[in-house]
Design a protein around this motif. Structure first.
Motif, PDB file in Angstrom:
ATOM      1  N   ASN A  64     -13.988   8.699  49.816  1.00 56.68           N
ATOM      2  CA  ASN A  64     -14.458   8.730  48.434  1.00 56.68           C
ATOM      3  C   ASN A  64     -14.656  10.158  47.944  1.00 56.68           C
ATOM      4  OD1 ASN A  64     -14.490   5.954  48.090  1.00 56.68           O
ATOM      5  ND2 ASN A  64     -16.574   5.735  48.864  1.00 56.68           N
ATOM      6  N   LYS A  65     -15.102  11.026  48.838  1.00 58.18           N
ATOM      7  CA  LYS A  65     -15.264  12.434  48.469  1.00 58.18           C
ATOM      8  C   LYS A  65     -13.923  13.049  48.086  1.00 58.18           C
ATOM      9  CE  LYS A  65     -17.095  16.806  50.280  1.00 58.18           C
ATOM     10  NZ  LYS A  65     -17.744  17.462  51.449  1.00 58.18           N
ATOM     11  N   ASP A 122     -14.602   1.060  47.388  1.00 59.95           N
ATOM     12  CA  ASP A 122     -15.700   1.530  48.231  1.00 59.95           C
ATOM     13  C   ASP A 122     -15.904   0.642  49.450  1.00 59.95           C
ATOM     14  OD1 ASP A 122     -16.238   3.654  46.543  1.00 59.95           O
ATOM     15  OD2 ASP A 122     -17.647   2.503  45.330  1.00 59.95           O
ATOM     16  N   LYS A 160      -7.275   5.679  44.095  1.00 57.17           N
ATOM     17  CA  LYS A 160      -7.703   6.059  42.751  1.00 57.17           C
ATOM     18  C   LYS A 160      -6.606   6.790  41.999  1.00 57.17           C
ATOM     19  CE  LYS A 160     -12.659   6.050  43.497  1.00 57.17           C
ATOM     20  NZ  LYS A 160     -13.929   6.784  43.365  1.00 57.17           N
ATOM     21  N   SER A 161      -5.901   7.673  42.675  1.00 60.72           N
ATOM     22  CA  SER A 161      -4.807   8.366  42.006  1.00 60.72           C
ATOM     23  C   SER A 161      -3.642   7.422  41.765  1.00 60.72           C
ATOM     24  CB  SER A 161      -4.344   9.568  42.834  1.00 60.72           C
ATOM     25  OG  SER A 161      -3.939   9.146  44.123  1.00 60.72           O
ATOM     26  N   GLU A 217      -9.697  13.202  41.431  1.00 58.62           N
ATOM     27  CA  GLU A 217      -9.946  12.799  40.053  1.00 58.62           C
ATOM     28  C   GLU A 217     -10.336  14.010  39.202  1.00 58.62           C
ATOM     29  OE1 GLU A 217      -9.666  10.000  38.533  1.00 58.62           O
ATOM     30  OE2 GLU A 217      -9.330   8.569  40.131  1.00 58.62           O
ATOM     31  N   THR A 218     -11.181  14.880  39.765  1.00 59.33           N
ATOM     32  CA  THR A 218     -11.639  16.064  39.019  1.00 59.33           C
ATOM     33  C   THR A 218     -10.489  17.018  38.749  1.00 59.33           C
ATOM     34  OG1 THR A 218     -13.823  15.895  40.061  1.00 59.33           O
ATOM     35  CG2 THR A 218     -13.232  18.018  39.068  1.00 59.33           C
ATOM     36  N   PHE A 259     -11.277  11.354  46.981  1.00 56.72           N
ATOM     37  CA  PHE A 259     -10.837  10.755  45.726  1.00 56.72           C
ATOM     38  C   PHE A 259     -11.508  11.429  44.537  1.00 56.72           C
ATOM     39  CE2 PHE A 259     -10.145   6.516  48.095  1.00 56.72           C
ATOM     40  CZ  PHE A 259      -8.908   6.947  48.508  1.00 56.72           C
ATOM     41  N   ASP A 260     -12.801  11.711  44.668  1.00 55.08           N
ATOM     42  CA  ASP A 260     -13.526  12.370  43.580  1.00 55.08           C
ATOM     43  C   ASP A 260     -12.924  13.740  43.290  1.00 55.08           C
ATOM     44  OD1 ASP A 260     -15.171  10.202  43.340  1.00 55.08           O
ATOM     45  OD2 ASP A 260     -16.803  11.065  44.568  1.00 55.08           O
ATOM     46  N   GLU A 261     -12.548  14.458  44.335  1.00 52.90           N
ATOM     47  CA  GLU A 261     -11.941  15.777  44.128  1.00 52.90           C
ATOM     48  C   GLU A 261     -10.597  15.648  43.434  1.00 52.90           C
ATOM     49  OE1 GLU A 261     -11.895  18.492  47.356  1.00 52.90           O
ATOM     50  OE2 GLU A 261     -13.842  17.856  48.139  1.00 52.90           O
ATOM     51  N   ARG A 278      -4.352   5.049  38.602  1.00 56.73           N
ATOM     52  CA  ARG A 278      -4.589   5.647  37.300  1.00 56.73           C
ATOM     53  C   ARG A 278      -3.350   5.491  36.447  1.00 56.73           C
ATOM     54  NH1 ARG A 278      -4.864  10.430  38.772  1.00 56.73           N
ATOM     55  NH2 ARG A 278      -7.046  10.581  39.276  1.00 56.73           N
TER      56      ARG A 278
END
Length: 306
Positions: free
Chosen positions: A296-297, A184, A194-195, A303-304, A299-301, A198
């Motif tokens: 970050n938005k 962040d 993030k991907s 991750e989901t 990355f969240d997508e 993992r």
């Protein structure tokens, strides 16, 4: 031993006082470059990274120089640059140049990773807090690339080290030995953290699928903020000012796309499954210019969806 042999006229040489201490410089940067209006001492302290007491002392020193003035009530005063002072324009220009120099430096660093698909993610590992110290870059890659990737990058960074008179230290990590990084706040240079970090057993989509998902998310961001296209265009202009090797052809192709296609056509292109779109996704200029919130938005997508 006294470092100064003779005193100078404070009115003739006000920069001696204005720039005499790091706290003064930090607060001038806040007033000239970071804020768009008057600021109180607590906000100035937070924005400059000073203690509240230190910020108040430095603000009072700056007021005495005549370049900064107090506005508002005495119990909770605000501080601002005196726009009518001839030095104000030059002070603002000085900090703009400082900011542009660093952004140019980062663009050169980001260009290092063009055409290197083995780089999963790259970031500013540690920036020097003292002049003359090295600037550290962290890189995550697969274990097969560790033996040669660092050396390959060392061959690329010589021009940057010379142009900015800085020492760059490259640290290449495998997934197993990668350090903990706060994504962040870190300055990202390339890739998808993030991907990329993992564990492999939890990855439900492969690299190509991730790039498709990323492109779809970027298309939505373009709908929300067409200014993203201007940011990407400026990013490409900076990249193409430096040597890009084989990647230059794809970058110029992206430059043509952004200059010729309408926003809707660009949006449709980046999510299409044509061979050309699939090829150019690997050199997409959009991810590099996203704000931390936009990144970050995305990355969240990812991750989901994974």
């Amino acid at each position: 031993m006294r470092p100064i042999a003779t005193q100078q006229n404070a009115d003739r040489y006000p920069l001696d006082e204005l720039l005499a201490a790091p706290a003064n410089v930090r607060l001038l940067r806040v007033l000239a470059e970071i804020t768009s209006g008057p600021v109180n001492a607590p906000d100035a302290a937070q924005l400059s990274g000073l203690t509240l007491a230190g910020a108040r002392r430095a603000l009072q020193r700056l007021v005495k120089t005549g370049l900064v003035r107090r506005v508002g009530g005495s119990r909770s005063p605000l501080f601002e640059l005196r726009e009518e002072d001839p030095l104000t324009i030059k002070i603002r220009e000085l900090f703009r140049c400082e900011n542009e120099r660093y952004r140019s430096f980062l663009e050169r660093l980001k260009a290092l990773f063009t055409g290197l698909p083995e780089v999963t993610v790259a970031w500013v590992d540690a920036a020097p807090e003292e002049a003359g110290k090295p600037f550290h870059i962290g890189i995550l890659s697969d274990s097969r690339s560790l033996t040669y990737l660092g050396e390959q990058l060392r061959q690329r960074i010589g021009d940057i080290e010379r142009d900015f008179d800085i020492v760059l230290e490259i640290h290449v990590y495998s997934r197993a030995d990668a350090p903990k990084v706060d994504w962040d706040t870190v300055e990202l240079l390339a890739g998808f953290p993030k991907s990329g970090l993992r564990p492999a057993a939890q990855t439900a989509v492969d690299q190509d699928d991730r790039e498709v998902l990323l492109s779809v998310a970027i298309a939505r961001l373009i709908d929300e903020d067409p200014g993203l296209l201007r940011r990407a265009t400026r990013h490409l202009e900076q990249l193409l000012k430096t040597e890009q090797g084989p990647a230059v052809h794809d970058l110029r192709e992206w430059q043509d796309i952004l200059s010729i296609y309408s926003p809707q056509r660009i949006r449709d292109f980046i999510v299409s499954e044509t061979p050309r779109a699939q090829r150019l996704r690997r050199s997409s200029p959009f991810f590099a210019v996203l704000s931390p919130g936009e990144r970050n938005k995305l990355f969240d997508e990812l991750e989901t969806a994974s």
